[in-house]
Design a protein around this motif. Structure first.
Motif, PDB file in Angstrom:
ATOM      1  N   ASP A 274       0.807  -1.221   0.000  1.00 46.59           N
ATOM      2  CA  ASP A 274       0.000   0.000   0.000  1.00 46.59           C
ATOM      3  C   ASP A 274       0.841   1.272   0.000  1.00 46.59           C
ATOM      4  N   GLY A 275       2.168   1.160   0.179  1.00 47.04           N
ATOM      5  CA  GLY A 275       3.030   2.331   0.128  1.00 47.04           C
ATOM      6  C   GLY A 275       2.956   3.239   1.327  1.00 47.04           C
ATOM      7  N   ILE A 276       2.265   2.803   2.398  1.00 48.51           N
ATOM      8  CA  ILE A 276       2.107   3.643   3.588  1.00 48.51           C
ATOM      9  C   ILE A 276       3.292   3.442   4.522  1.00 48.51           C
ATOM     10  N   ASP A 277       3.736   4.527   5.170  1.00 42.49           N
ATOM     11  CA  ASP A 277       4.776   4.423   6.191  1.00 42.49           C
ATOM     12  C   ASP A 277       4.240   3.611   7.367  1.00 42.49           C
ATOM     13  N   LYS A 278       4.931   2.535   7.722  1.00 41.75           N
ATOM     14  CA  LYS A 278       4.462   1.686   8.818  1.00 41.75           C
ATOM     15  C   LYS A 278       5.625   0.939   9.437  1.00 41.75           C
ATOM     16  N   ASP A 279       5.445   0.546  10.682  1.00 43.66           N
ATOM     17  CA  ASP A 279       6.373  -0.359  11.367  1.00 43.66           C
ATOM     18  C   ASP A 279       5.665  -1.688  11.566  1.00 43.66           C
ATOM     19  N   VAL A 280       6.410  -2.762  11.466  1.00 42.82           N
ATOM     20  CA  VAL A 280       5.873  -4.108  11.682  1.00 42.82           C
ATOM     21  C   VAL A 280       6.708  -4.772  12.774  1.00 42.82           C
ATOM     22  N   ILE A 281       6.036  -5.319  13.774  1.00 45.86           N
ATOM     23  CA  ILE A 281       6.727  -5.879  14.930  1.00 45.86           C
ATOM     24  C   ILE A 281       6.460  -7.383  15.018  1.00 45.86           C
ATOM     25  N   GLY A 282       7.544  -8.152  15.090  1.00 44.88           N
ATOM     26  CA  GLY A 282       7.452  -9.593  15.298  1.00 44.88           C
ATOM     27  C   GLY A 282       7.986  -9.948  16.668  1.00 44.88           C
ATOM     28  N   LEU A 283       7.459 -11.004  17.258  1.00 43.92           N
ATOM     29  CA  LEU A 283       7.824 -11.347  18.641  1.00 43.92           C
ATOM     30  C   LEU A 283       7.877 -12.854  18.841  1.00 43.92           C
ATOM     31  N   VAL A 284       8.932 -13.294  19.544  1.00 47.22           N
ATOM     32  CA  VAL A 284       9.053 -14.688  19.979  1.00 47.22           C
ATOM     33  C   VAL A 284       9.549 -14.678  21.416  1.00 47.22           C
ATOM     34  N   THR A 285       8.979 -15.508  22.272  1.00 47.46           N
ATOM     35  CA  THR A 285       9.469 -15.640  23.647  1.00 47.46           C
ATOM     36  C   THR A 285      10.078 -17.015  23.823  1.00 47.46           C
ATOM     37  N   GLU A 286      11.315 -17.036  24.317  1.00 50.96           N
ATOM     38  CA  GLU A 286      12.021 -18.297  24.564  1.00 50.96           C
ATOM     39  C   GLU A 286      12.881 -18.146  25.802  1.00 50.96           C
ATOM     40  N   GLY A 287      12.783 -19.116  26.701  1.00 48.22           N
ATOM     41  CA  GLY A 287      13.656 -19.126  27.873  1.00 48.22           C
ATOM     42  C   GLY A 287      13.530 -17.897  28.743  1.00 48.22           C
ATOM     43  N   GLY A 288      12.299 -17.362  28.867  1.00 49.60           N
ATOM     44  CA  GLY A 288      12.112 -16.198  29.725  1.00 49.60           C
ATOM     45  C   GLY A 288      12.581 -14.896  29.104  1.00 49.60           C
ATOM     46  N   MET A 289      12.880 -14.898  27.789  1.00 51.20           N
ATOM     47  CA  MET A 289      13.343 -13.693  27.103  1.00 51.20           C
ATOM     48  C   MET A 289      12.384 -13.377  25.968  1.00 51.20           C
ATOM     49  N   GLY A 290      12.246 -12.096  25.669  1.00 53.95           N
ATOM     50  CA  GLY A 290      11.452 -11.672  24.532  1.00 53.95           C
ATOM     51  C   GLY A 290      12.366 -11.209  23.409  1.00 53.95           C
ATOM     52  N   TYR A 291      12.244 -11.796  22.230  1.00 44.70           N
ATOM     53  CA  TYR A 291      13.051 -11.427  21.070  1.00 44.70           C
ATOM     54  C   TYR A 291      12.144 -10.711  20.077  1.00 44.70           C
ATOM     55  N   VAL A 292      12.448  -9.453  19.784  1.00 42.22           N
ATOM     56  CA  VAL A 292      11.611  -8.616  18.938  1.00 42.22           C
ATOM     57  C   VAL A 292      12.344  -8.298  17.645  1.00 42.22           C
ATOM     58  N   SER A 293      11.626  -8.435  16.537  1.00 39.49           N
ATOM     59  CA  SER A 293      12.146  -8.019  15.237  1.00 39.49           C
ATOM     60  C   SER A 293      11.291  -6.852  14.760  1.00 39.49           C
ATOM     61  N   HIS A 294      11.918  -5.723  14.485  1.00 37.92           N
ATOM     62  CA  HIS A 294      11.219  -4.484  14.147  1.00 37.92           C
ATOM     63  C   HIS A 294      11.530  -4.105  12.698  1.00 37.92           C
ATOM     64  N   PHE A 295      10.495  -4.128  11.830  1.00 40.62           N
ATOM     65  CA  PHE A 295      10.651  -3.751  10.431  1.00 40.62           C
ATOM     66  C   PHE A 295      10.139  -2.322  10.257  1.00 40.62           C
ATOM     67  N   MET A 296      10.906  -1.500   9.528  1.00 41.23           N
ATOM     68  CA  MET A 296      10.507  -0.125   9.268  1.00 41.23           C
ATOM     69  C   MET A 296      10.280   0.054   7.773  1.00 41.23           C
ATOM     70  N   PHE A 297       9.013   0.214   7.368  1.00 46.32           N
ATOM     71  CA  PHE A 297       8.671   0.459   5.964  1.00 46.32           C
ATOM     72  C   PHE A 297       8.412   1.947   5.761  1.00 46.32           C
TER      73      PHE A 297
END
Length: 728
Positions: A274-297
């Motif tokens: 759609d060409g819109i400015d947006k952020d996309v956030i992915g999340l996985v929790t393993e071993g009591g930790m949160g791992y975040v992947s942040h995409f900036m479009f």
């Protein structure tokens, strides 16, 4: 609950921020609420399946403070600032600010510089970030510098083309330009090497005007804004103009610049339809930790992708983080730092505070900001892409503990069980190493691997006492293992609490030995009895809350050398479990107490002053030594009370023999190996020949990483102690 009733009764039904405090006034947790009274009260209601992290938080809370505000938005802003300021132990936190970097472009200067910084200031410069990887940012800038010869030095350069002041101009032999500039803050000799190798146009010697120089800076700004199409279009036009003008060398240079840009733009080929400015956030929790992947479009193209780790610093064993908690913490802490906030943020799942965060971000960004949780279509596919990247990031952070060829750690553990003929799968392995510098500042380390991955919360240091000012790795390993294994040793038969009728006999023994006999209380005394004869005595005296004195320790001469004194002291420690245990030892026992984990107190506590004075007079010594054993915070040290399935020491046959003897003395049966560096040979007790595994073996690589981690952990501690000693 009763201790907090008066506080909760007086809480208002208003928006605000609350703070849970420990016994020293430290902030354990910061939270916000629409209704302070309802929110704070909810922590103290009896609930089934309450998260362990919150259970421990309530146990350690001794006071509650709160601040009333006018709205939930104000509460959110105050909560964000307090979390940033206090970094409370029980809040979910991103890595400390010092781990993130920003790109800074000093667009407020005549000749803008491009630098990497860890702090955003209100100085008129343009900032991009936060970026999780400084190394990746530096690599990007290195590529950009090949295309756009910008400056990154610390010189202050001002354009003075029409000024009559004494000015710096290009000097003969320096390639000076025709324009006048004033150079201050001369932190280096200029022009620098970048000018000579054509990585900088040399504004410091007046080669360009500010308008000409900013033609190099503007494309870099566009690049970090994600507007790469404009850069490519401009470069192509310049290349064609050079070619039509038969400036073939210039056209070739621009062609090379285009190729460099294609390399840099490779990650931007992923697009948002759609060409819109947006952020996309992915999340996985393993071993009591949160791992975040942040995409900036931006403008429909993937401008950048960053990875982040979140955790509660004091997450207890067995506690888990909720995805909604992690998302709230990440969004709150990331966008508080962010220099570019889009209109849309796609989330893998909703969280309750989203509306308030939207309102706050709208205020920060000066345009509407909305959260979305797509359930289908192309936006859902972007969420899945981010989640996949978060999962890969989680695995990547653990890759050093996995086989490089992809063989899982579970297979490596099964292989170890088979190769070493272990009775159980080695789910928990403990690795030990010794570090010193020429015999000084000798320390030991214990590192732990559970299910093939490091469990850093269970790592432990040992500051040694019996081995100082000399090199004796065997004695050092013996002390480390002795102190660690005492948590697993069975209680000595014949040890029990004293009976009331035995007090006269105990007092007679202590008086004869000139030991402390004040306040002899049966339940504060442990004895060892052999053949109905008391052969060992230890007693403690309360000093203050969670602090006791080890007041008397005696072993019958006929039983000395059997380790009874050590067993008595360990029994006292096992009984106390928290706080501090003090002792005023005679000079000959200072090192012995040191081997048990006691350390010298720099200043004699007031409650010991009278006793210390009597000791000086009675023993004819110049200065008494008071020692203390500090128990780990919390309800005992769960790391040390867990029995490992395998112990590995750094070393060969000698180290293994010492460790085996220590295990035997502790009456413990735990599989033991040693890994010797020279040939990476595995030594086992009772076997003359070592086991040699192939270098590519997943089992050997797992043991090598454990050994290397134990070495790193010990060395870091030893270097810290040495630094402290040199400063004092």
């Amino acid at each position: 609950m009763s201790s907090f009733k008066s506080i909760i009764i007086n809480l208002p039904h208003s928006p605000g921020v609350y703070r849970f405090l420990d016994d020293k006034g430290g902030v354990l947790y910061v939270g916000k609420a629409i209704d302070l009274k309802k929110r704070v009260s909810s922590y103290f209601r009896k609930q089934k399946n309450q998260p362990m992290r919150l259970q421990k938080l309530i146990e350690k809370t001794v006071n509650i403070e709160y601040t009333v505000v006018d709205s939930e938005l104000e509460a959110l802003i105050l909560e964000t600032n307090l979390i940033k300021s206090y970094r409370p132990r029980y809040n979910i936190l991103m890595k400390d600010d010092k781990n993130y970097v920003y790109l800074k472009i000093t667009t407020n200067e005549d000749y803008p510089r491009i630098t990497v910084t860890r702090q955003v200031e209100r100085d008129g410069a343009r900032y991009f970030g936060p970026k999780a990887s400084a190394g990746e940012l530096y690599r990007t800038l290195k590529w950009l510098k090949k295309v756009f010869p910008y400056r990154h030095c610390g010189l202050d350069i001002r354009f003075k083309g029409d000024s009559t002041e004494p000015l710096r101009t290009g000097q003969p032999g320096e390639g000076g330009g025709p324009f006048k500039v004033l150079v201050t803050h001369k932190v280096l000799k200029y022009p620098c090497i970048d000018y000579h190798i054509k990585r900088c146009v040399g504004p410091c010697i007046g080669t360009v005007t500010p308008e000409q120089y900013k033609k190099f800076i503007l494309p870099i700004v566009h690049f970090f804004e994600g507007k790469t199409d404009e850069i490519v279009k401009d470069l192509k036009e310049k290349m064609q103009q050079a070619a039509f003008g038969k400036q073939f060398e210039k056209a070739a240079r621009i062609r090379d610049q285009l190729l460099e840009m294609e390399h840099l733009m490779a990650p931007q080929r992923v697009s948002s339809p759609d060409g819109i400015d947006k952020d996309v956030i992915g999340l996985v929790t393993e071993g009591g930790m949160g791992y975040v992947s942040h995409f900036m479009f931006r403008a429909g193209k993937l401008k950048s992708q960053e990875n982040f780790i979140l955790n509660a610093v004091h997450l207890e064993s067995g506690a888990e983080l909720e995805d909604a908690e992690i998302l709230y913490a990440f969004v709150q802490q990331y966008y508080e730092k962010a220099t570019d906030i889009p209109r849309e943020v796609l989330l893998p799942e909703p969280f309750p505070q989203a509306k308030t965060i939207e309102e706050w971000l709208t205020t920060l960004a000066n345009h509407p900001v909305k959260f979305f949780h797509p359930k289908q279509g192309k936006s859902k596919a972007l969420i899945q892409l981010a989640n996949d990247n978060a999962h890969s990031f989680a695995k990547k952070t653990q890759v050093s503990w996995q086989n490089k060829e992809g063989k899982g750690v579970e297979d490596a553990l099964k292989g170890l069980q088979k190769i070493l003929k272990l009775p159980k799968l080695p789910q928990r392995i403990e690795g030990y190493d010794i570090s010193h510098l020429g015999g000084q500042d000798t320390v030991g380390s214990m590192v732990v691997v559970e299910k093939g991955l490091p469990k850093k919360a269970d790592y432990r240091h040992f500051k040694l006492r019996t081995v100082q000012e000399r090199i004796d790795d065997y004695a050092a390993m013996n002390e480390v293992l002795q102190r660690r294994l005492r948590y697993l040793e069975p209680i000595l038969s014949g040890m029990r609490k004293a009976k009331k009728k035995e007090i006269p006999q105990i007092e007679k023994i202590l008086t004869r030995e000139k030991l402390d006999t004040d306040d002899l209380i049966p339940h504060k005394i442990l004895i060892i009895e052999k053949r109905k004869k008391i052969v060992g005595i230890v007693r403690t005296k309360p000093i203050e809350k969670d602090a006791n004195e080890l007041a008397s320790l005696w072993v019958d001469p006929s039983c000395r050398g059997e380790g009874l004194a050590r067993e008595l002291v360990y029994a006292v420690m096992a009984k106390q479990r928290k706080g501090k245990l003090y002792v005023l030892p005679c000079q000959t026992l200072i090192d012995w107490y040191g081997s048990l984990g006691f350390h010298d107190v720099k200043e004699i506590p007031k409650f010991f002053e009278d006793k210390a004075t009597r000791c000086v007079n009675a023993c004819l010594i110049e200065k008494p030594v008071v020692m203390v054993y500090r128990f780990p915070k919390g309800e005992g040290d769960t790391s040390l009370t867990r029995k490992p399935h395998l112990i590995m020491v750094d070393g060969g046959k000698g180290q293994v023999s010492v460790a085996a003897a220590t295990l035997k003395k502790a009456k413990l049966s735990i599989p033991l190996i040693g890994l010797a560096k020279k040939e990476e040979a595995i030594f086992m007790p009772g076997q003359s020949k070592p086991l040699i595994l192939p270098k590519e073996s997943a089992e050997l690589q797992l043991l090598q990483r454990l050994r290397d981690e134990a070495h790193r952990f010990a060395l870091k501690y030893q270097q810290g102690l040495r630094g402290e000693r040199l400063k004092s």
